[in-house]
Design an enzyme around this catalytic site. Structure first.
Site, PDB file in Angstrom:
ATOM      1  CD1 TRP A   3       0.529   0.835   3.156  1.00 35.98           C
ATOM      2  CD2 TRP A   3       0.372  -1.329   3.083  1.00 35.98           C
ATOM      3  NE1 TRP A   3       0.877   0.134   4.453  1.00 35.98           N
ATOM      4  CE2 TRP A   3       0.392  -1.356   4.578  1.00 35.98           C
ATOM      5  CE3 TRP A   3      -0.634  -2.771   2.886  1.00 35.98           C
ATOM      6  CZ2 TRP A   3       1.031  -2.158   4.878  1.00 35.98           C
ATOM      7  CZ3 TRP A   3       0.060  -3.683   3.383  1.00 35.98           C
ATOM      8  CH2 TRP A   3       0.582  -3.775   5.080  1.00 35.98           C
ATOM      9  NE  ARG A   4       2.969   3.492   3.826  1.00 36.01           N
ATOM     10  CZ  ARG A   4       1.998   3.992   5.149  1.00 36.01           C
ATOM     11  NH1 ARG A   4       0.939   4.488   4.216  1.00 36.01           N
ATOM     12  NH2 ARG A   4       1.471   4.357   6.021  1.00 36.01           N
ATOM     13  CD  GLU A  16      -3.396   4.503   6.223  1.00 32.38           C
ATOM     14  OE1 GLU A  16      -3.265   4.674   8.137  1.00 32.38           O
ATOM     15  OE2 GLU A  16      -1.566   5.500   5.333  1.00 32.38           O
ATOM     16  CD  GLN A  21      -7.877   1.122  16.160  1.00 30.13           C
ATOM     17  OE1 GLN A  21      -7.628   0.917  15.096  1.00 30.13           O
ATOM     18  NE2 GLN A  21      -8.109   2.561  16.227  1.00 30.13           N
ATOM     19  CE1 TYR A  61     -11.243  -2.050  19.289  1.00 31.57           C
ATOM     20  CE2 TYR A  61     -10.017  -2.196  19.128  1.00 31.57           C
ATOM     21  CZ  TYR A  61     -10.943  -1.111  19.456  1.00 31.57           C
ATOM     22  OH  TYR A  61     -10.103  -1.034  20.868  1.00 31.57           O
ATOM     23  CE1 TYR A  99      -2.314   7.984  10.669  1.00 28.38           C
ATOM     24  CE2 TYR A  99      -3.775   6.479  10.241  1.00 28.38           C
ATOM     25  CZ  TYR A  99      -2.707   7.078  10.047  1.00 28.38           C
ATOM     26  OH  TYR A  99      -1.978   5.996   9.750  1.00 28.38           O
ATOM     27  CG  ASP A 117       0.421   7.841  13.763  1.00 29.40           C
ATOM     28  OD1 ASP A 117       0.969   8.917  14.083  1.00 29.40           O
ATOM     29  OD2 ASP A 117       0.843   6.415  13.529  1.00 29.40           O
ATOM     30  CB  CYS A 171      10.618   9.024  18.600  1.00 26.24           C
ATOM     31  SG  CYS A 171      10.200  10.522  20.292  1.00 26.24           S
ATOM     32  CB  CYS A 187      14.155  16.641  22.085  1.00 26.31           C
ATOM     33  SG  CYS A 187      12.748  15.759  23.378  1.00 26.31           S
TER      34      CYS A 187
END
Length: 327
Positions: A3-4, A16, A21, A61, A99, A117, A171, A187
């Site tokens: 999908w990229r 997406e 989740q 979900y 998002y 996100d 991060c 930061c």
DNA sequence: AAGGCGGGGTT
DNA sequence: AACCCAGCCTT
């Protein structure tokens, strides 16, 4: 990640929604199966909801599946089958929030809206030393505004991809790579030794325990099944007739079972305990197999061999697998 | 604004 | 076993 390598808004949309989740490792297989079964918006729009849910089985979900199905039909009606190309229209689709609208819009059309996100919440809250809880609306709005300002005139697709990847690789929630981070000079969290403490969350979820007793009512080599509807967990998925109890020691009485179907005398075949943890609930389940003399006319009955065609909650699918029903 | 919605991963 | 991960909808 397939999908990229596309700018097809439909493929990006599917990816997406599935990847929300869900880990990439788990989501990839579901994505491939989904776009193979439904390669276009129209094919999804004309599908049966049961077929969409079957492809979503085990992913969790399930409102995501119902919403993407509904939105595909909505696109056929409102946008002539063409995925909308403005932020406002994309955001108007069911199941697409801030998002997903920003992600799809930027990756497919280059629309200049920043994604927020979990990764971005973490990166931005650390960068600016935000100690307000990130799970309240006002803080998210503040973070979105700061992230949007950083995006500014940069290429939205590249920026959005990069900031999420930075959050996922550098991060991170635990053991962030501050030692080799190019942003430590700016930061705030790093300078104030607050990195492990940020982001801060305020809400705690309390879990309730529920005791489910599923009845496998056998008659003429068929089983009674029903579709879960209305409110609560597993909407649209299938189950066996359910008796719920408040206490662990409670078991369904003969009388209760007899109200659902006319059962034969012999005691039921009782399964081991099956357990499942959900976000807000802890499910403890047993399965009872009864042979029935008669069953009510209005119930849905299927042969054992047809069980595999239906979408089941994970805990029921586990039982069916253990019993060899899906083999 | 608060609560509900699955399932998987790590410690 | 007890923690963590998250975006959207409904109420």
């Amino acid at each position: 990640m397939p999908w990229r390598e596309t700018i097809d808004p439909y493929l990006i949309w599917v990816s997406e929604i599935i990847l929300q989740q869900t880990t990439v490792r788990q989501g990839e297989e579901y994505y491939n199966r989904f776009v193979t079964a439904f390669p276009t918006i129209e094919s999804l729009a004309t599908a049966e909801q049961d077929a969409v849910l079957k492809l979503w089985e085990g992913l969790g979900y399930y409102s995501r599946a119902r919403n993407i199905h509904h939105a595909a039909q909505d696109i056929m009606i409102r946008f002539g089958g063409q995925f909308p190309d403005t932020h406002k229209d994309i955001l108007s689709l069911k199941g697409i929030g801030p998002y997903a609208a920003a992600a799809i819009g930027s990756f497919a059309y280059g629309l200049p809206y920043v994604v927020v996100d979990g990764n971005v919440l973490r990166v931005i809250s650390r960068l600016y030393g935000i100690t307000a809880p990130v799970d309240v609306t006002t803080t998210v709005k503040d973070i979105r505004a700061k992230a949007q300002a950083l995006l500014e005139t940069q290429d939205a697709a590249t920026f959005n991809q990069a900031i999420m990847e930075f959050g996922a690789m550098m991060c991170t929630y635990k053991n962030p790579g501050c030692d080799s981070c190019p942003l430590i000079r700016s930061c705030r969290a790093y300078q104030e030794e607050m990195v492990p403490a940020i982001p801060i969350k305020s809400k705690r979820i309390k879990k309730t325990t529920r005791y489910f007793h599923f009845l496998l009512l056998e008659h003429n080599e068929k089983l009674v099944i029903e579709q879960r509807s209305s409110k609560g967990i597993w909407q649209g998925l299938y189950q066996f007739p359910l008796i719920e109890k408040k206490e662990a020691k409670d078991a369904p009485s003969l009388h209760e079972v007899a109200q659902i179907a006319s059962i034969n005398e012999q005691p039921p075949q009782v399964s081991e305990v099956y357990k499942q943890t959900l976000t807000h609930q802890y499910i403890v389940a047993r399965f009872y197999k009864y042979s029935c003399k008669t069953v009510p006319k209005e119930v849905k009955m299927i042969r054992n061999t047809a069980l595999i065609e239906y979408a089941w909650p994970k805990i029921i699918r586990q039982y069916l697998t253990d019993e060899g029903y899906l083999a």
